[in-house]
Enzyme design. Sequence first.
Site, PDB file in Angstrom:
ATOM      1  N   ARG A  54      41.589  47.112  42.496  1.00  0.00           N
ATOM      2  CA  ARG A  54      42.915  46.554  42.269  1.00  0.00           C
ATOM      3  C   ARG A  54      42.985  45.898  40.892  1.00  0.00           C
ATOM      4  O   ARG A  54      42.035  45.261  40.444  1.00  0.00           O
ATOM      5  CB  ARG A  54      43.267  45.511  43.329  1.00  0.00           C
ATOM      6  CG  ARG A  54      43.583  46.075  44.705  1.00  0.00           C
ATOM      7  CD  ARG A  54      44.001  44.969  45.650  1.00  0.00           C
ATOM      8  NE  ARG A  54      42.977  43.930  45.756  1.00  0.00           N
ATOM      9  CZ  ARG A  54      43.000  42.771  45.117  1.00  0.00           C
ATOM     10  NH1 ARG A  54      43.998  42.496  44.284  1.00  0.00           N
ATOM     11  NH2 ARG A  54      42.038  41.885  45.273  1.00  0.00           N
ATOM     12  N   LYS A 195      47.692  47.700  49.696  1.00  0.00           N
ATOM     13  CA  LYS A 195      47.875  46.263  49.555  1.00  0.00           C
ATOM     14  C   LYS A 195      49.318  45.893  49.221  1.00  0.00           C
ATOM     15  O   LYS A 195      49.735  44.755  49.462  1.00  0.00           O
ATOM     16  CB  LYS A 195      46.921  45.709  48.494  1.00  0.00           C
ATOM     17  CG  LYS A 195      45.463  45.702  48.955  1.00  0.00           C
ATOM     18  CD  LYS A 195      45.282  44.966  50.289  1.00  0.00           C
ATOM     19  CE  LYS A 195      43.818  44.874  50.693  1.00  0.00           C
ATOM     20  NZ  LYS A 195      43.628  44.282  52.036  1.00  0.00           N
ATOM     21  N   HIS A 214      44.668  38.518  56.686  1.00  0.00           N
ATOM     22  CA  HIS A 214      43.743  39.438  56.023  1.00  0.00           C
ATOM     23  C   HIS A 214      42.422  39.332  56.762  1.00  0.00           C
ATOM     24  O   HIS A 214      41.550  38.532  56.416  1.00  0.00           O
ATOM     25  CB  HIS A 214      43.583  39.055  54.550  1.00  0.00           C
ATOM     26  CG  HIS A 214      42.785  40.042  53.761  1.00  0.00           C
ATOM     27  ND1 HIS A 214      42.084  39.714  52.626  1.00  0.00           N
ATOM     28  CD2 HIS A 214      42.585  41.373  53.938  1.00  0.00           C
ATOM     29  CE1 HIS A 214      41.474  40.784  52.147  1.00  0.00           C
ATOM     30  NE2 HIS A 214      41.773  41.802  52.923  1.00  0.00           N
ATOM     31  N   SER A 232      35.206  40.064  50.318  1.00  0.00           N
ATOM     32  CA  SER A 232      34.331  41.225  50.138  1.00  0.00           C
ATOM     33  C   SER A 232      32.865  40.800  50.126  1.00  0.00           C
ATOM     34  O   SER A 232      32.482  39.831  49.466  1.00  0.00           O
ATOM     35  CB  SER A 232      34.673  41.913  48.819  1.00  0.00           C
ATOM     36  OG  SER A 232      33.847  43.028  48.598  1.00  0.00           O
ATOM     37  N   LYS A 236      32.849  41.374  57.001  1.00  0.00           N
ATOM     38  CA  LYS A 236      34.049  41.454  57.841  1.00  0.00           C
ATOM     39  C   LYS A 236      34.133  42.777  58.598  1.00  0.00           C
ATOM     40  O   LYS A 236      34.350  42.800  59.818  1.00  0.00           O
ATOM     41  CB  LYS A 236      35.291  41.256  56.956  1.00  0.00           C
ATOM     42  CG  LYS A 236      36.626  41.318  57.668  1.00  0.00           C
ATOM     43  CD  LYS A 236      37.728  40.708  56.796  1.00  0.00           C
ATOM     44  CE  LYS A 236      37.856  41.381  55.454  1.00  0.00           C
ATOM     45  NZ  LYS A 236      38.568  42.674  55.505  1.00  0.00           N
ATOM     46  N   THR A 237      33.964  43.879  57.887  1.00  0.00           N
ATOM     47  CA  THR A 237      34.050  45.193  58.527  1.00  0.00           C
ATOM     48  C   THR A 237      32.835  45.450  59.416  1.00  0.00           C
ATOM     49  O   THR A 237      32.954  45.915  60.551  1.00  0.00           O
ATOM     50  CB  THR A 237      34.166  46.298  57.458  1.00  0.00           C
ATOM     51  OG1 THR A 237      35.363  46.088  56.689  1.00  0.00           O
ATOM     52  CG2 THR A 237      34.228  47.672  58.102  1.00  0.00           C
ATOM     53  N   ASP A 251      41.221  45.269  58.715  1.00  0.00           N
ATOM     54  CA  ASP A 251      41.649  44.587  57.499  1.00  0.00           C
ATOM     55  C   ASP A 251      42.929  43.764  57.597  1.00  0.00           C
ATOM     56  O   ASP A 251      43.002  42.702  56.993  1.00  0.00           O
ATOM     57  CB  ASP A 251      41.805  45.618  56.382  1.00  0.00           C
ATOM     58  CG  ASP A 251      41.830  44.991  55.003  1.00  0.00           C
ATOM     59  OD1 ASP A 251      40.988  44.104  54.737  1.00  0.00           O
ATOM     60  OD2 ASP A 251      42.678  45.355  54.192  1.00  0.00           O
ATOM     61  N   ARG A 316      34.965  53.704  47.727  1.00  0.00           N
ATOM     62  CA  ARG A 316      35.676  53.511  48.995  1.00  0.00           C
ATOM     63  C   ARG A 316      35.898  54.827  49.733  1.00  0.00           C
ATOM     64  O   ARG A 316      35.875  55.905  49.149  1.00  0.00           O
ATOM     65  CB  ARG A 316      37.052  52.891  48.726  1.00  0.00           C
ATOM     66  CG  ARG A 316      37.015  51.495  48.134  1.00  0.00           C
ATOM     67  CD  ARG A 316      37.038  50.448  49.207  1.00  0.00           C
ATOM     68  NE  ARG A 316      37.061  49.096  48.678  1.00  0.00           N
ATOM     69  CZ  ARG A 316      37.233  48.019  49.431  1.00  0.00           C
ATOM     70  NH1 ARG A 316      37.415  48.149  50.740  1.00  0.00           N
ATOM     71  NH2 ARG A 316      37.215  46.817  48.901  1.00  0.00           N
TER      72      ARG A 316
END
Length: 521
Positions: A54, A195, A214, A232, A236-237, A251, A316
């Site tokens: 981003r 996003k 988020h 990041s 989390k994932t 997400d 990604r």
Amino acid sequence: MIDFSLENLGIVNAAEIYRNLTPAQLTEHALRRGEGTLSNTGALVVKTGKYTGRSANDKFIVDTPAVHDEIAWGSVNRPIEKEKFDAIYSKVIAYLQGREVFVFDGFAGADPKYTQSFRIVNELASQNLFIHQLLRRPTKEQLEDFVPDYTIIAAPGFKCVPEIDGTRSEAAILVDYEAKMVVICGTQYAGEIKKSVFSVMNYILPKQGVFPMHCSANMGEDGDSAVFFGLSGTGKTTLSADPNRKLIGDDEHGWADDSVFNFEGGCYAKCINLTEEGEPEIYNAIKFGSLVENVVMDPDTREFDFFDDSLAVNSRVGYPVEYIPNAELSGMSPSVPKTVIFLTADAYGVIPPISRLDKNQAMYYFVSGFTSKVAGTEIGITEPVPTFSTCFGEPFLPLDPSVYASMLAEKVEKSGAKVYLVNTGWNGTGNRMKLSYTRAMITAALTGEIEKAEFVTDPIFGVAVPTSIEGVPSEILIPENTWEDKEAYKENCRKLAESFKENFKKYDKMAAEVVAAGPKA
């Protein structure tokens, strides 16, 4: 030409308009147009060029009287004049004339009470494949009478001229909340589209009493749900992908009065250092229908090298949630969350591996959104650098942080949810927390077993720390116990506490009791 028009957007002379093609058709178009190649697993692989992540400094919000007093203007939410937006929009529309255009009409928000419809107009078939897999896909009947609430136009081939267009570079992400329009140009990184949808939902849902988050989310067999916040690299994932629980999403979610629901219909996972052993769900999701960005591939065998970061550290893959074996395909839980997890990766080695937060502490650590940059990850970083992202999602929050923090407190209080701060980072040994230990701690929190332990109060951070958890060595639960050099431990505590206090000064709308809930320097 199909019986479909984009004349209302000003696109009147497109060479061809393709609407809601299948992943197979979009993959064929992308290959025909030279946008990418196929891997040995059948995934479409593309390189996004200059922009591999981003471009936060190139995002702007159109400043109009209707939204001016709502937006938390500053270094993140930068204003741009309506006239500048309109001029860029006109140029992008002119650029798209005579070109093939790919349209995806779909939805964000699994709960039908809060669903928003989005029309995504793409220059690239590969980007259209991405958003087809990431948003919620309509039925044939829904497509027949589809009316978009918001429109996003993504034209990476159009480059802005900063001196003329009022942008910072050739790339721009322009959000006009009043016109319900987003324009993305100059960047091929597909995450900008995803996003932008999230930024819209973060503007809309608080007005409907829904807390946008988020975070990742999962649920147990009896429908109990949990949400995982984290920046990041905090896990989390990984940690929400629990074989004993169903994945709601990885997400973006909303916390309504009676459910937690996924905004999306897909996942967008990091690929760097990916292994089948470590993250089998993600590894096996990289197949036909997935879009892979910036992963190095052997030109002959078409095999991936996930450890090669020469194209991007932020490599990604985007894929539909159906590719995850234990996904909850409805995208909803039948109940509100009972467990809230804040993930951080503390490189100072002083935050407890798990601790329970009270209401004010929950608001404080939520708004702070802390993790660490580690020595060696960036040029010039020789010691841990604290990183703060407001509400674990600063770039995507148009409203003041106090709005989202208050919603968190209200939802937690109403549901009776327990809030825990989990450190997946380092301790005084210099080693990172073992994933198996972190999983055991989170399992104890999800099942409630953690509450049977004796708790002590951390002298610096003020949080409640359990002294025993099954499957976790007790000596690592208290950070000071892992340090041989007690003075070094105290110094690191002081450094991190000061960083928290300094960062929190900018939140001038937070209540005094929330400010007081932070660490004591």
